[in-house]
Design a protein around this motif. Structure first.
Motif, mmCIF file in Angstrom:
data_model
loop_
_atom_site.group_PDB
_atom_site.id
_atom_site.type_symbol
_atom_site.label_atom_id
_atom_site.label_comp_id
_atom_site.label_asym_id
_atom_site.label_seq_id
_atom_site.Cartn_x
_atom_site.Cartn_y
_atom_site.Cartn_z
ATOM 1 N N MET A 190 3.919 94.777 16.834
ATOM 2 C CA MET A 190 4.697 93.479 17.068
ATOM 3 C C MET A 190 4.707 92.912 15.631
ATOM 4 S SD MET A 190 3.826 91.790 20.580
ATOM 5 C CE MET A 190 1.934 91.582 20.529
ATOM 6 N N LEU A 191 5.938 93.074 14.842
ATOM 7 C CA LEU A 191 6.088 92.355 13.510
ATOM 8 C C LEU A 191 7.173 91.164 13.778
ATOM 9 C CD1 LEU A 191 6.382 95.541 11.312
ATOM 10 C CD2 LEU A 191 4.448 94.326 11.913
ATOM 11 N N SER A 192 6.598 90.180 13.026
ATOM 12 C CA SER A 192 7.680 88.891 12.995
ATOM 13 C C SER A 192 8.584 88.840 11.837
ATOM 14 C CB SER A 192 6.798 87.718 13.107
ATOM 15 O OG SER A 192 6.138 87.711 11.794
ATOM 16 N N HIS A 193 9.476 88.228 11.848
ATOM 17 C CA HIS A 193 10.340 87.968 10.551
ATOM 18 C C HIS A 193 9.409 87.752 9.417
ATOM 19 C CE1 HIS A 193 14.406 87.629 12.472
ATOM 20 N NE2 HIS A 193 13.459 87.362 13.452
ATOM 21 N N ASP A 194 8.581 86.881 9.509
ATOM 22 C CA ASP A 194 7.691 86.431 8.468
ATOM 23 C C ASP A 194 6.789 87.620 7.907
ATOM 24 O OD1 ASP A 194 6.949 84.654 6.458
ATOM 25 O OD2 ASP A 194 5.029 84.569 7.516
ATOM 26 N N ASN A 195 6.435 88.479 9.041
ATOM 27 C CA ASN A 195 5.539 89.568 8.513
ATOM 28 C C ASN A 195 6.260 90.538 7.678
ATOM 29 O OD1 ASN A 195 4.277 90.168 11.989
ATOM 30 N ND2 ASN A 195 3.262 89.185 10.346
ATOM 31 N N LEU A 196 7.505 90.827 7.993
ATOM 32 C CA LEU A 196 8.131 91.872 7.114
ATOM 33 C C LEU A 196 8.701 91.119 5.931
ATOM 34 C CD1 LEU A 196 8.954 94.646 7.465
ATOM 35 C CD2 LEU A 196 10.927 93.916 8.842
ATOM 36 N N LEU A 197 9.104 89.927 5.796
ATOM 37 C CA LEU A 197 9.696 89.204 4.774
ATOM 38 C C LEU A 197 8.507 88.730 3.917
ATOM 39 C CD1 LEU A 197 12.305 87.082 6.219
ATOM 40 C CD2 LEU A 197 12.690 89.171 5.032
ATOM 41 N N SER A 198 7.299 88.415 4.335
ATOM 42 C CA SER A 198 6.309 88.130 3.379
ATOM 43 C C SER A 198 5.769 89.448 2.582
ATOM 44 C CB SER A 198 5.055 87.818 4.115
ATOM 45 O OG SER A 198 4.425 88.689 4.925
ATOM 46 N N ASN A 199 6.144 90.588 3.233
ATOM 47 C CA ASN A 199 5.762 91.873 2.500
ATOM 48 C C ASN A 199 6.720 92.034 1.452
ATOM 49 O OD1 ASN A 199 5.307 95.208 2.640
ATOM 50 N ND2 ASN A 199 3.501 94.007 3.160
ATOM 51 N N CYS A 200 8.011 91.917 1.563
ATOM 52 C CA CYS A 200 9.321 92.049 0.933
ATOM 53 C C CYS A 200 8.958 91.026 -0.322
ATOM 54 C CB CYS A 200 10.659 91.608 1.438
ATOM 55 S SG CYS A 200 11.184 92.693 2.766
ATOM 56 N N ARG A 201 8.620 89.840 -0.178
ATOM 57 C CA ARG A 201 8.388 88.909 -1.123
ATOM 58 C C ARG A 201 7.336 89.423 -2.248
ATOM 59 N NH1 ARG A 201 10.038 84.897 2.739
ATOM 60 N NH2 ARG A 201 7.656 84.829 3.571
#
Length: 586
Positions: A190-201
């Motif tokens: 289970m990945l949230s929007h912030d999980n993925l976007l924090s990794n992008c940032r």
């Protein structure tokens, strides 16, 4: 503008650097681009179409397709209504589809072509997924086409989406990714929007690209690595071109001339082996020059300036030999990001020497995915490691050598599996990766093996099979290898030859052409492979050395069940299938 949810990427790109070719695919032999505005408009139609079908916030929608623009249109369209995407590998079995559809409670499915549509039909038989909720990207007889969903969406009003988008919070579930693993049933990460976007940032600064650049995409988008990098591309204004297939990657590289692409090590190994086999075909001075340049490249070190003589020779090699490599990869390639498995250090060395910077990284689906990555600058790149940690990433090494990590990118847990979640993420928030590693110079993370894959010989010595297998596969004549020997006196290995290279060797050495089955029993071939293994053994301590091998005539594949979709060996499956052969080695 702040990117807080995945779908915020589209208005962000529109405001910062609207593209005429945000996404592009080859249709009827021509590259066909979609602008940022078209991507946003069509994602809105997907959202409105799904709402017209009755889908609500929190509903699960499966995505089964090779890379193409429609994958992203569906991804953003699903997210904008607060629904949850369930991306799946096209290569998995009907049983796995059925299990995932049931476990996730999937309500609708996007599927690319006729072959996959029929697999999905078989998997949904008896399940509560209405046939009218299955859409195909290609036109398929008896199936609803993607354009029908867009037409449904056109009956709605885009303004109606605004409150739905506003209701989505950064901590809401974005996606459910089922990892196949090498044993047992798939687990839903289970990945949230912030999980993925924090990794992008926190990874973005490592990726040296901008609005003037193009990327070629061919690693499956259902894998978190390619999806996260895709979000970085879009946030950086990079145009994304989708390769037609894995078979056409070389041709597409020459057409698109990208500045960047991501890959798994196996593909780089194949590129390198092809280059070397072409070198073997040269004669006279050309042959000598090729291998002089290659040997020079194999000595390259990002962490060390090797002086005037080496640098001068390298400049000459670049002009005469390596420039042709760069041309074959499109001519504009600035860097390659490698992940999903251990990269042979010799590949990183030779590509860096050739002016193509390979940035090896490391992570898990459970960490969205990047934990560490080698940088584009030499000082941030140490060959043989997976690089420094990305920003805001904590790592500590447990007493048994296991890598533990803690960050905003760590998953919310495994879907429907609270006990497994508690086993993996401890009370202090540390995720136990299952990998063994160390920090070099306190800064560069080095992976030494998978904790679960290490085994003990009957003499009580630990063996890390991945390291030995990696060394064996450095030999161009070895395609696949698996080290065995748990609780035995010594290590042995199952070895699968690279049959095209082996047949070329046979031709050069007067061994008559034969079937794979006959070749692996041929005395001269067996002697050749024992010699290759003996040479690899020099790199290892006495107890780690492979004492016996068995040559196999058939490749392990995803389709035959011995490999995961990310090309990792399924040790239990292979061991079971070759039980008697393995026993015979001891």
């Amino acid at each position: 503008m702040d990117v807080r949810r995945s779908f915020d990427i589209l208005p962000y790109q529109l405001a910062e650097f609207a593209k005429t070719d945000a996404l592009a695919a080859k249709i009827n032999g021509q590259w066909s681009p979609l602008s940022t505005q078209q991507v946003q408009n069509q994602a809105n139609l997907v959202s409105l179409g799904l709402r017209a079908l009755g889908l609500q916030r929190g509903d699960k929608v499966a995505l089964i397709s090779m890379n193409r623009p429609e994958w992203l249109l569906a991804d953003f369209g699903i997210a904008q209504i607060g629904a949850i995407s369930v991306p799946m590998y096209p290569s998995i079995t009907v049983e796995d589809y059925k299990y995932i559809f049931t476990d996730a409670g999937v309500k609708a499915v996007f599927v690319s072509d006729a072959k996959l549509f029929h697999k999905v039909q078989e998997a949904t038989a008896g399940l509560a997924i209405p046939a009218e909720n299955v859409f195909t990207f290609d036109k398929v007889d008896g199936a609803r086409h993607f354009s029908e969903l867009l037409a449904l969406g056109q009956q709605g009003n885009p303004a109606d989406l605004e409150p739905l988008k506003a209701a989505v919070e950064p901590d809401d579930l974005l996606t459910l990714i089922y990892t196949s693993g090498t044993t047992g049933q798939p687990k839903g990460v289970m990945l949230s929007h912030d999980n993925l976007l924090s990794n992008c940032r926190n990874s973005k600064q490592f990726v040296p690209v901008g609005p003037q650049d193009k990327a070629l995409s061919f690693l499956p988008l259902c894998h978190i690595f390619e999806r996260m990098v895709t979000y970085i591309y879009m946030m950086s204004g990079v145009s994304i071109y989708y390769a037609e297939s894995l078979e056409t990657v070389a041709e597409n590289l020459r057409e698109v001339k990208p500045e960047i692409f991501t890959t798994v090590p196996r593909l780089l190994e194949k590129v390198f082996d092809r280059i070397v086999s072409k070198g073997h075909e040269q004669t006279g001075l050309k042959h000598k020059l090729f291998f002089w340049a290659l040997n020079l490249g194999l000595k390259y070190d990002t962490q060390k300036d090797q002086g005037f003589v080496y640098n001068t020779e390298l400049a000459v090699a670049n002009k005469l030999i390596f420039s042709k490599w760069r041309e074959a990869l499109g001519g504009n390639l600035r860097c390659i990001v490698s992940g999903g498995g251990a990269l042979q250090p010799r590949l990183a060395r030779v590509f860096w020497a050739a002016g193509i910077r390979v940035m090896e990284g490391y992570g898990l689906t459970e960490t969205s995915p990047v934990i560490a990555v080698n940088g584009y600058e030499r000082e941030n790149n140490m060959i043989g490691t997976v690089g420094p940690l990305i920003n805001n990433m904590e790592v500590k090494i447990a007493p048994d050598g296991e890598i533990l990590t803690r960050s905003a990118s760590v998953m919310k847990g495994y879907y429907n599996k609270p006990e497994l979640t508690a086993e993996t993420i401890d009370a202090d928030g540390w995720l136990h990766t299952g990998d063994i590693g160390e920090l070099i110079n306190g800064r560069f993370l080095k992976i030494t093996d998978r904790k679960k894959e290490m085994f003990k010989t009957s003499g009580g010595k630990y063996i890390a099979p991945q390291v030995i297998e990696g060394k064996l596969k450095e030999e161009p004549l070895i395609e696949q290898a698996m080290v065995v020997g748990a609780n035995k006196k010594y290590a042995a290995a199952l070895v699968i030859p690279s049959f095209p290279d082996l047949k070329a060797w046979c031709k050069r050495h007067g061994v008559s052409d034969a079937s794979n089955e006959e070749l692996v029993r041929n005395e001269r071939v067996v002697k050749l492979y024992n010699g290759l293994v003996a040479n690899c053994n020099k790199s290892f301590a006495q107890w780690e050395q492979v004492k016996k091998i068995a040559l196999l005539p058939e490749l392990w594949t995803v389709e035959t069940g011995e490999m995961t979709p990310t090309m990792k060996v399924k040790r239990k499956v292979i061991t079971e299938k070759n039980k008697d052969l393995i026993e015979g080695l001891f």
